[in-house]
Write a protein that holds these residues in place. Sequence first.
Motif, PDB file in Angstrom:
ATOM      1  N   LEU A  82       0.853  -1.263   0.136  1.00 48.40           N
ATOM      2  CA  LEU A  82       0.076  -0.152   0.062  1.00 48.40           C
ATOM      3  C   LEU A  82       0.965   1.350  -0.014  1.00 48.40           C
ATOM      4  CD1 LEU A  82      -2.952   1.299   0.163  1.00 48.40           C
ATOM      5  CD2 LEU A  82      -2.592   1.087   2.302  1.00 48.40           C
ATOM      6  N   PHE A  83       0.791   2.053  -1.069  1.00 48.85           N
ATOM      7  CA  PHE A  83       1.418   3.189  -1.072  1.00 48.85           C
ATOM      8  C   PHE A  83       0.699   4.394  -0.490  1.00 48.85           C
ATOM      9  CE2 PHE A  83       2.987   0.359  -4.370  1.00 48.85           C
ATOM     10  CZ  PHE A  83       4.337   0.594  -4.459  1.00 48.85           C
ATOM     11  N   ALA A 108      -9.063   6.592  -3.458  1.00 48.20           N
ATOM     12  CA  ALA A 108      -9.186   8.223  -3.089  1.00 48.20           C
ATOM     13  C   ALA A 108      -9.055   8.245  -1.572  1.00 48.20           C
ATOM     14  CB  ALA A 108     -10.833   8.503  -3.405  1.00 48.20           C
ATOM     15  N   ALA A 109      -9.044   9.235  -1.224  1.00 51.95           N
ATOM     16  CA  ALA A 109      -8.826   9.684   0.247  1.00 51.95           C
ATOM     17  C   ALA A 109      -9.826   8.815   1.199  1.00 51.95           C
ATOM     18  CB  ALA A 109      -8.662  11.331   0.509  1.00 51.95           C
ATOM     19  N   ASP A 110     -11.053   8.631   0.774  1.00 48.40           N
ATOM     20  CA  ASP A 110     -12.228   8.258   1.625  1.00 48.40           C
ATOM     21  C   ASP A 110     -12.034   6.515   1.538  1.00 48.40           C
ATOM     22  OD1 ASP A 110     -13.392   7.928  -0.922  1.00 48.40           O
ATOM     23  OD2 ASP A 110     -15.213   8.707  -0.504  1.00 48.40           O
ATOM     24  N   GLY A 111     -11.237   6.237   0.836  1.00 46.28           N
ATOM     25  CA  GLY A 111     -10.820   4.848   0.643  1.00 46.28           C
ATOM     26  C   GLY A 111     -11.659   4.180  -0.492  1.00 46.28           C
ATOM     27  N   THR A 112     -12.386   4.919  -1.429  1.00 45.27           N
ATOM     28  CA  THR A 112     -13.091   4.385  -2.589  1.00 45.27           C
ATOM     29  C   THR A 112     -11.947   3.870  -3.563  1.00 45.27           C
ATOM     30  OG1 THR A 112     -15.114   5.606  -2.029  1.00 45.27           O
ATOM     31  CG2 THR A 112     -14.817   4.970  -4.092  1.00 45.27           C
ATOM     32  N   ILE A 113     -12.439   2.973  -4.200  1.00 50.16           N
ATOM     33  CA  ILE A 113     -11.334   2.371  -5.416  1.00 50.16           C
ATOM     34  C   ILE A 113     -11.970   3.174  -6.342  1.00 50.16           C
ATOM     35  CG2 ILE A 113     -10.760   0.544  -6.785  1.00 50.16           C
ATOM     36  CD1 ILE A 113     -11.055  -1.295  -4.074  1.00 50.16           C
ATOM     37  N   PRO A 129      -1.008   5.719 -15.320  1.00 53.91           N
ATOM     38  CA  PRO A 129      -1.548   6.699 -14.733  1.00 53.91           C
ATOM     39  C   PRO A 129      -2.516   6.349 -13.497  1.00 53.91           C
ATOM     40  CG  PRO A 129      -2.419   6.798 -16.869  1.00 53.91           C
ATOM     41  CD  PRO A 129      -1.430   5.496 -16.860  1.00 53.91           C
ATOM     42  N   SER A 130      -2.986   7.316 -12.732  1.00 53.78           N
ATOM     43  CA  SER A 130      -3.928   7.120 -11.766  1.00 53.78           C
ATOM     44  C   SER A 130      -5.420   7.369 -12.607  1.00 53.78           C
ATOM     45  CB  SER A 130      -3.839   7.811 -10.375  1.00 53.78           C
ATOM     46  OG  SER A 130      -3.806   9.034 -10.747  1.00 53.78           O
ATOM     47  N   LYS A 131      -5.323   7.989 -13.368  1.00 57.23           N
ATOM     48  CA  LYS A 131      -6.688   8.709 -14.236  1.00 57.23           C
ATOM     49  C   LYS A 131      -7.284   9.637 -13.259  1.00 57.23           C
ATOM     50  CE  LYS A 131      -7.435   4.913 -17.338  1.00 57.23           C
ATOM     51  NZ  LYS A 131      -8.260   3.830 -18.002  1.00 57.23           N
ATOM     52  N   PHE A 132      -7.330   9.647 -11.983  1.00 61.55           N
ATOM     53  CA  PHE A 132      -7.913  10.477 -11.050  1.00 61.55           C
ATOM     54  C   PHE A 132      -6.791  10.791  -9.778  1.00 61.55           C
ATOM     55  CE2 PHE A 132     -11.031   7.394 -12.498  1.00 61.55           C
ATOM     56  CZ  PHE A 132     -12.054   8.123 -13.062  1.00 61.55           C
ATOM     57  N   PRO A 133      -6.950  11.775  -9.028  1.00 67.99           N
ATOM     58  CA  PRO A 133      -6.347  12.217  -7.981  1.00 67.99           C
ATOM     59  C   PRO A 133      -6.653  11.012  -6.954  1.00 67.99           C
ATOM     60  CG  PRO A 133      -7.367  14.233  -8.505  1.00 67.99           C
ATOM     61  CD  PRO A 133      -8.067  12.987  -9.309  1.00 67.99           C
ATOM     62  N   VAL A 134      -5.492  10.474  -6.462  1.00 65.42           N
ATOM     63  CA  VAL A 134      -5.769   9.174  -5.279  1.00 65.42           C
ATOM     64  C   VAL A 134      -4.947   9.570  -4.011  1.00 65.42           C
ATOM     65  CG1 VAL A 134      -6.336   7.650  -7.018  1.00 65.42           C
ATOM     66  CG2 VAL A 134      -3.918   7.907  -6.457  1.00 65.42           C
ATOM     67  N   ARG A 135      -5.143   9.018  -2.936  1.00 63.72           N
ATOM     68  CA  ARG A 135      -4.488   9.005  -1.686  1.00 63.72           C
ATOM     69  C   ARG A 135      -3.382   7.948  -1.751  1.00 63.72           C
ATOM     70  NH1 ARG A 135      -4.368  10.324   4.186  1.00 63.72           N
ATOM     71  NH2 ARG A 135      -2.589   9.279   4.736  1.00 63.72           N
ATOM     72  N   GLY A 136      -3.884   6.626  -2.086  1.00 68.39           N
ATOM     73  CA  GLY A 136      -3.070   5.420  -2.100  1.00 68.39           C
ATOM     74  C   GLY A 136      -3.433   4.594  -3.322  1.00 68.39           C
ATOM     75  N   VAL A 137      -2.346   3.756  -3.291  1.00 61.58           N
ATOM     76  CA  VAL A 137      -2.374   2.631  -4.272  1.00 61.58           C
ATOM     77  C   VAL A 137      -2.122   1.570  -3.710  1.00 61.58           C
ATOM     78  CG1 VAL A 137      -1.460   1.988  -6.406  1.00 61.58           C
ATOM     79  CG2 VAL A 137      -1.673   4.216  -6.224  1.00 61.58           C
ATOM     80  N   HIS A 158      -8.646   1.279   6.091  1.00 62.21           N
ATOM     81  CA  HIS A 158      -7.189   1.227   6.298  1.00 62.21           C
ATOM     82  C   HIS A 158      -6.920   2.606   7.138  1.00 62.21           C
ATOM     83  CE1 HIS A 158      -2.753   1.617   6.667  1.00 62.21           C
ATOM     84  NE2 HIS A 158      -2.920   0.055   6.875  1.00 62.21           N
ATOM     85  N   ALA A 159      -6.385   2.527   8.115  1.00 60.21           N
ATOM     86  CA  ALA A 159      -5.911   3.918   8.842  1.00 60.21           C
ATOM     87  C   ALA A 159      -5.828   5.080   8.061  1.00 60.21           C
ATOM     88  CB  ALA A 159      -4.937   3.707   9.847  1.00 60.21           C
ATOM     89  N   ILE A 160      -4.965   4.985   6.920  1.00 62.72           N
ATOM     90  CA  ILE A 160      -4.675   6.045   6.083  1.00 62.72           C
ATOM     91  C   ILE A 160      -5.637   6.686   5.552  1.00 62.72           C
ATOM     92  CG2 ILE A 160      -2.011   5.223   5.676  1.00 62.72           C
ATOM     93  CD1 ILE A 160      -3.255   4.786   2.590  1.00 62.72           C
ATOM     94  N   PHE A 161      -6.999   5.854   5.490  1.00 55.73           N
ATOM     95  CA  PHE A 161      -8.303   6.388   4.872  1.00 55.73           C
ATOM     96  C   PHE A 161      -9.250   6.631   5.880  1.00 55.73           C
ATOM     97  CE2 PHE A 161      -6.654   3.185   1.844  1.00 55.73           C
ATOM     98  CZ  PHE A 161      -6.089   4.018   0.874  1.00 55.73           C
ATOM     99  N   GLY A 162      -8.869   6.466   6.951  1.00 58.86           N
ATOM    100  CA  GLY A 162      -9.319   7.292   8.046  1.00 58.86           C
ATOM    101  C   GLY A 162     -10.869   6.426   8.386  1.00 58.86           C
ATOM    102  N   ASN A 163     -10.759   5.033   8.049  1.00 52.31           N
ATOM    103  CA  ASN A 163     -12.066   4.264   8.140  1.00 52.31           C
ATOM    104  C   ASN A 163     -11.764   2.832   8.683  1.00 52.31           C
ATOM    105  OD1 ASN A 163     -10.767   3.021   6.051  1.00 52.31           O
ATOM    106  ND2 ASN A 163     -12.496   3.584   4.427  1.00 52.31           N
TER     107      ASN A 163
END
Length: 164
Positions: A82-83, A108-113, A129-137, A158-163
């Motif tokens: 997980l990046f 995405a930042a909320d954990g949505t793929i 490319p991610s095609k969209f801005p993302v928080r993690g991969v 996961h904790a990085i997505f706050g959920n």
Amino acid sequence: MSMAFAGFNRRLGRRVFFAAPFALAAGTALAQGSDVKFKRSSLVVATGGRDLKFEVDMATNDTERSHGLMFRKSLGPYEGMLFDFHQELPVSFWMKNTLIPLDMIFIAADGTIRHIHSNAVPLSTDTIPSKFPVRGVLEINGGSAKLLGIKPGDKVRHAIFGNA
């Protein structure tokens, strides 16, 4: 995994590409026997009414993200990496020095793929490319996302997505 990624640098207002010099240094360091140590963590992908638990290595800084899954010969069926980019931004990966096919799950930042790139080709320098801005991969074995029914719109906990 990728040795390179691109991101949007808001402060500078332009795309930044972290690539060849840093990547080559990371590859050389590994070849000389100094391996990057990753922290391990668990995450859950909620898909189709099921929770799929993965054990992942965390890539949370430039050194770890640049090294990624390079030179690994295998991953377990529920293992991955997980990046964490610490903010939402467009990112790109490549597979240079990566020996196994990977599915790249852009989150995405909320954990949505948001997007899945299936079966990235080992050793390729083509950008993905991610095609969209993302928080993690999340990177998992190539073909696993389809096999497990993971799709855009599913949630990663996961904790990085706050959920978590």
